[in-house]
Scaffold this motif. Structure first.
Motif, PDB file in Angstrom:
ATOM      1  N   ASP A  21       0.347  -1.162   0.062  1.00  0.00           N
ATOM      2  CA  ASP A  21       0.024  -0.066  -0.131  1.00  0.00           C
ATOM      3  C   ASP A  21       0.435   1.248   0.011  1.00  0.00           C
ATOM      4  OD1 ASP A  21       1.277  -0.166   2.920  1.00  0.00           O
ATOM      5  OD2 ASP A  21      -0.952   0.158   3.853  1.00  0.00           O
ATOM      6  N   GLY A 118       1.692   4.953 -10.809  1.00  0.00           N
ATOM      7  CA  GLY A 118       1.494   3.615 -10.072  1.00  0.00           C
ATOM      8  C   GLY A 118       1.609   2.683 -11.855  1.00  0.00           C
ATOM      9  N   ASP A 140       3.592  -7.065  -7.960  1.00  0.00           N
ATOM     10  CA  ASP A 140       2.427  -6.492  -7.832  1.00  0.00           C
ATOM     11  C   ASP A 140       3.465  -5.649  -6.629  1.00  0.00           C
ATOM     12  OD1 ASP A 140       0.537  -4.926  -6.173  1.00  0.00           O
ATOM     13  OD2 ASP A 140      -0.040  -6.110  -5.191  1.00  0.00           O
ATOM     14  N   SER A 141       2.506  -3.729  -7.263  1.00  0.00           N
ATOM     15  CA  SER A 141       3.772  -2.677  -6.563  1.00  0.00           C
ATOM     16  C   SER A 141       1.758  -1.306  -6.175  1.00  0.00           C
ATOM     17  CB  SER A 141       4.386  -2.198  -7.840  1.00  0.00           C
ATOM     18  OG  SER A 141       3.411  -1.453  -9.122  1.00  0.00           O
ATOM     19  N   HIS A 142       2.750  -0.415  -5.730  1.00  0.00           N
ATOM     20  CA  HIS A 142       1.655   0.697  -5.288  1.00  0.00           C
ATOM     21  C   HIS A 142       3.000   1.918  -5.091  1.00  0.00           C
ATOM     22  CE1 HIS A 142      -1.859   2.506  -3.922  1.00  0.00           C
ATOM     23  NE2 HIS A 142      -1.371   2.689  -3.018  1.00  0.00           N
ATOM     24  N   GLU A 144       2.744   6.116  -3.515  1.00  0.00           N
ATOM     25  CA  GLU A 144       1.646   7.587  -2.953  1.00  0.00           C
ATOM     26  C   GLU A 144       2.675   8.604  -3.301  1.00  0.00           C
ATOM     27  OE1 GLU A 144      -0.743   7.289  -0.705  1.00  0.00           O
ATOM     28  OE2 GLU A 144      -1.564   5.581  -1.884  1.00  0.00           O
TER      29      GLU A 144
END
Length: 802
Positions: A21, A118, A140-142, A144
């Motif tokens: 996240d 993203g 998977d990656s996220h 912010e």
């Protein structure tokens, strides 16, 4: 750090569930070691990153994956660029990447990048071929965006990597950061631009121990519905289905297989009016044949478009026509196995089988038809053994084989390939030796041929050079599974180059190279090619790109291929020539950017000249919407080329003018980093008018021909439009919708008005329409195995008591 000592990062294991996240709230991140002190790659090589843009990266792992947490500080967060794009398109955005080499052998890296929007990019880097972004992994990656910069969290499963089965792992590791608004690139372990090989300069990742990797079995079933229509027939539909299988034989070797392939949504080919003696070479767009094929490209023996290509074996009489010739031959299945042992031996096997295909041939005089085999059942096979050593060198053995069922041509090609570098990566000795064997059947003699290449060069520093040579025997032929345009020649080259490693008062980057090449026909000793070429490539302080160069061919050369005669010693004399070009590309960071490329070639022959230009404006309306237009104009005045053989087998040429217009429009609208609309439009129009008919003479010159009267003018009008929507609704799972229309018109009689030809391309009986919907779903065996549904069927049940 001592000179020559590599940076090292120690990772730690975790049993904690890591949520991707971008927030790093798990306690496992607290005590993880930090990789920091990044250094600039470009433009000011070696300069430490500014404190306000410092970068800190942590790595932890468990039995299924490694995890990366990156904090990318920025003293002006509002200026972080974050354009949305399709996967693998870097576009105008900041980026962070991790570069991993499970063998720490300095020769190959798996690279994973994510943009500030993203969007994921991934590829394989090798010293020989550079970065290849046709490879796609499932990870998977996220990201912010924060008030101090931005953060990246990544989960890279072991299934996306390759490493030996050792209890204690030592990997090559590097991190990458691009600050796009400044066009600055940084890495954790310095990528010294004096050294060509990037992977050898990686740091070290230590601490991965005693991992128990899960079974690597992935199933990707798909279903596609197609609807076809054109003005000459009713609309009809076709339902297709199949499956991709990916299986990890162990941590180092992987099996990829496709059952009942479907390539109906691949990008269209940029077909051209081809007047040369050689076939047009197309880019491979089918994912199975582009992903992870770096090992199979050793020796340049593989041209995967041969697999499923419609052959030209049929011999037709003048009064015969093929009724139902397909554009491609269907594949029954295909698989590839690739990997590398702990001792550095890479092994690759690629195999594909295409089905038997027959066509009906009609006698135009009698109306009778006959059935003829266009392509027999065919097996294509590639075997590669690639031994790496000393962390920067390799020797490979490659074999390609095509076996056709029945009395059809079979072929086999083998190659020995070497790439040797000195310990400090200062000098390189590379080359190959190839042997081809073709079994022709049909009472034709078998063909045996050889080809060779060698190169010696300095590969480090500001000044670099290379010398080398090439050779191909008369009967060398690797065209059954490769592509080769020439044989019976030998040539030599001498190249030199200079670059700046750090900016000066005028340029951020500057590169110039001088190439000299001469080539001779083996049989006659005549020069087939000879030139000197000088190029300059620069980037100014505003990051605008300028390129310019010139090529001089100071001697007459002799073309043995353009006559297309069974008498292979016929040739055409090509006069001396001079070519020049200029290229300007403005900084793509601006909303409006422009590419301009004029070019011209003058021959030492009256009124013979080629010239043209490319102009390509682009506008980025927002981070979601962008358009790119490209217009290419090319004119050839008094070009000379083959057109036919007459009834007496004389070789007929024509002096001709050719004009080509190519218009393309690319557009994209991204809803987010998982959903994208893309538009790709191309109109191509090229026409040729012959004004002098000539007969080729034995001395390579021409004599005016007044008896040949057949119209051999050419007009090719092509239209392609693809409108696509793609949605990656889960890792590895995608819905894609395609609307396509296209047409192709060829004629000998035509007018020369652009508007009329453009209308004809859009309004004709050959305009085809295709609408398709395709769904692919990624299934991880481990997720299924751990599900309640699976366990309810596999766990032993207790006997009920009454």
């Amino acid at each position: 750090m001592a000179l020559g000592q590599k940076k090292t990062l120690l990772t730690k294991s975790t049993t904690e569930k890591i949520v991707i996240d971008g927030k790093f709230t798990e306690t496992s991140w607290t005590n993880a070691d930090v990789a920091k002190d990044f250094l600039m790659i470009e433009p000011d090589n070696g300069k430490p990153i500014a404190e306000g843009k410092r970068t800190e990266v942590k790595v932890i792992y468990d039995n299924s994956a490694i995890y990366i947490a990156a904090t990318l500080y920025d003293d002006e967060p509002s200026k972080i660029l974050s354009e949305f794009t399709l996967r693998d398109d870097f576009a105008v955005a900041d980026h962070f990447g991790v570069l991993l080499n499970g063998y720490n052998d300095g020769q190959q890296e798996f690279r994973f990048f994510v943009s500030a929007a993203g969007v994921q990019q991934d590829g394989v880097y090798t010293e020989t071929y550079g970065e290849d972004f046709s490879w796609d992994a499932i990870w998977d990656s996220h990201v912010e965006i924060t008030n101090f910069g931005w953060t990246v969290e990544m989960r890279i499963p072991y299934a996306a990597l390759r490493f030996p089965s050792e209890k204690k792992q030592t990997w090559g590791l590097n991190f990458y950061r691009e600050i796009r608004r400044d066009r600055q690139q940084y890495s954790w372990s310095l990528l010294d631009r004096k050294i060509e090989n990037e992977s050898i300069q990686a740091g070290i990742l230590e601490g991965i121990e005693n991992i128990e990797t899960p079974t690597r079995l992935f199933l990707i079933p798909y279903a596609s519905q197609y609807f076809y229509s054109n003005t000459s027939q009713r609309t009809y539909g076709e339902l297709r289905g199949g499956m991709d299988i990916k299986y990890g034989i162990n941590d180092a070797f992987t099996l990829d297989a496709i059952l009942i392939p479907d390539f109906g949504q691949t990008k269209f080919d940029n077909v051209e009016l081809n007047l040369t003696a050689f076939e047009q070479q197309f880019t491979e767009n089918r994912p199975f044949f582009t992903e992870g094929t770096d090992l199979f490209n050793k020796g340049d023996l593989l041209y995967t478009r041969r697999i499923g290509e419609t052959p030209d074996y049929l011999t037709l009489a003048d009064n015969e026509t093929v009724i139902d010739q397909p554009s491609t031959i269907k594949l029954i299945n295909a698989f590839k196995v690739s990997g590398r042992t702990k001792n550095g031996l890479g092994i690759g096997v690629l195999n594909a089988v295409s089905e038997k295909t027959s066509v009906h041939i009609r006698n135009n005089d009698t109306g009778e038809t006959r059935l003829e085999t266009l392509s027999p059942l065919t097996n294509y096979n590639v075997l590669v053994l690639d031994q790496r050593f000393r962390k920067n060198s390799s020797v490979s053995l490659v074999n390609t084989n095509v076996t056709r069922n029945g009395e059809f041509r079979d072929a086999n090609v083998s190659a020995l390939v070497w790439d040797l570098n000195t310990k400090k990566n200062t000098y390189n000795l590379s080359g190959n030796f190839k042997y081809s064997y073709v079994n022709n059947h049909f009472d034709l003699e078998d063909k045996k041929g050889t080809s060779a290449y060698f190169n010696l060069g300095e590969t480090s520093g500001k000044y670099r050079y290379s010398i080398g040579g090439v050779y191909a025997s008369d009967d060398f032929d690797n065209n059954d599974l490769g592509i080769n345009f020439q044989n019976h020649y030998h040539g030599f080259y001498l190249n030199s180059s200079y670059r700046i490693l750090n900016p000066n008062n005028i340029f951020n980057t500057f590169f110039t190279n001088l190439n000299n090449y001469v080539e001779f026909d083996n049989r006659t000793g005549r020069i087939q090619s000879g030139y000197s070429r000088l190029n300059f490539n620069t980037t100014d302080k505003k990051n605008d790109y300028y390129g310019f160069g010139a090529t001089i061919s100071p001697l007459k050369i002799y073309d043995f291929y353009e006559p297309r005669s069974e008498n292979q010693e016929k040739f055409v004399t090509i006069p001396e020539s001079f070519n020049a070009y200029f290229y300007f590309s403005s900084n793509y960071n601006r909303k409006f950017a422009l590419d301009v490329n004029p070019f011209a070639t003058k021959f030492n022959e009256k009124d013979r000249m080629n010239y043209g230009f490319v102009i390509s404006p682009r506008y980025r309306f927002s981070d979601r919407l962008a358009l790119i237009y490209n217009f290419t104009f090319n004119r050839q005045n008094n070009n000379i080329g083959w057109i036919a053989f007459d009834e007496d087998d004389n070789t007929i040429f024509a002096r001709r003018n050719r004009i080509t217009y190519t218009n393309t429009l690319q557009g994209k609208y991204s809803i987010n980093n998982k959903m994208n609309f893309n538009l790709n439009v191309r109109h191509y129009w090229s026409f040729v008018t012959n004004h002098d008919i000539l007969t080729l003479q034995d001395d390579g010159g021409f004599e005016t021909n007044t008896t040949y009267t057949e119209n051999r003018n050419s007009n090719l009008n092509l239209w392609n439009l693809d409108l696509t929507y793609s949605w990656w609704f889960a890792p590895g799972s995608q819905v894609s919708i395609l609307y396509r229309n296209n047409s192709a018109l060829f004629s000998r009689e035509f007018n020369r008005q652009f508007e009329s030809n453009f209308r004809d391309a859009l309004n004709n009986d050959n305009l085809n329409h295709v609408f398709s919907i395709s769904v692919r779903y990624f299934i991880d065996y481990n997720s299924v195995k751990n599900s309640r549904f699976y366990n309810s069927f596999t766990k032993p049940k207790t006997r009920e008591r009454f």
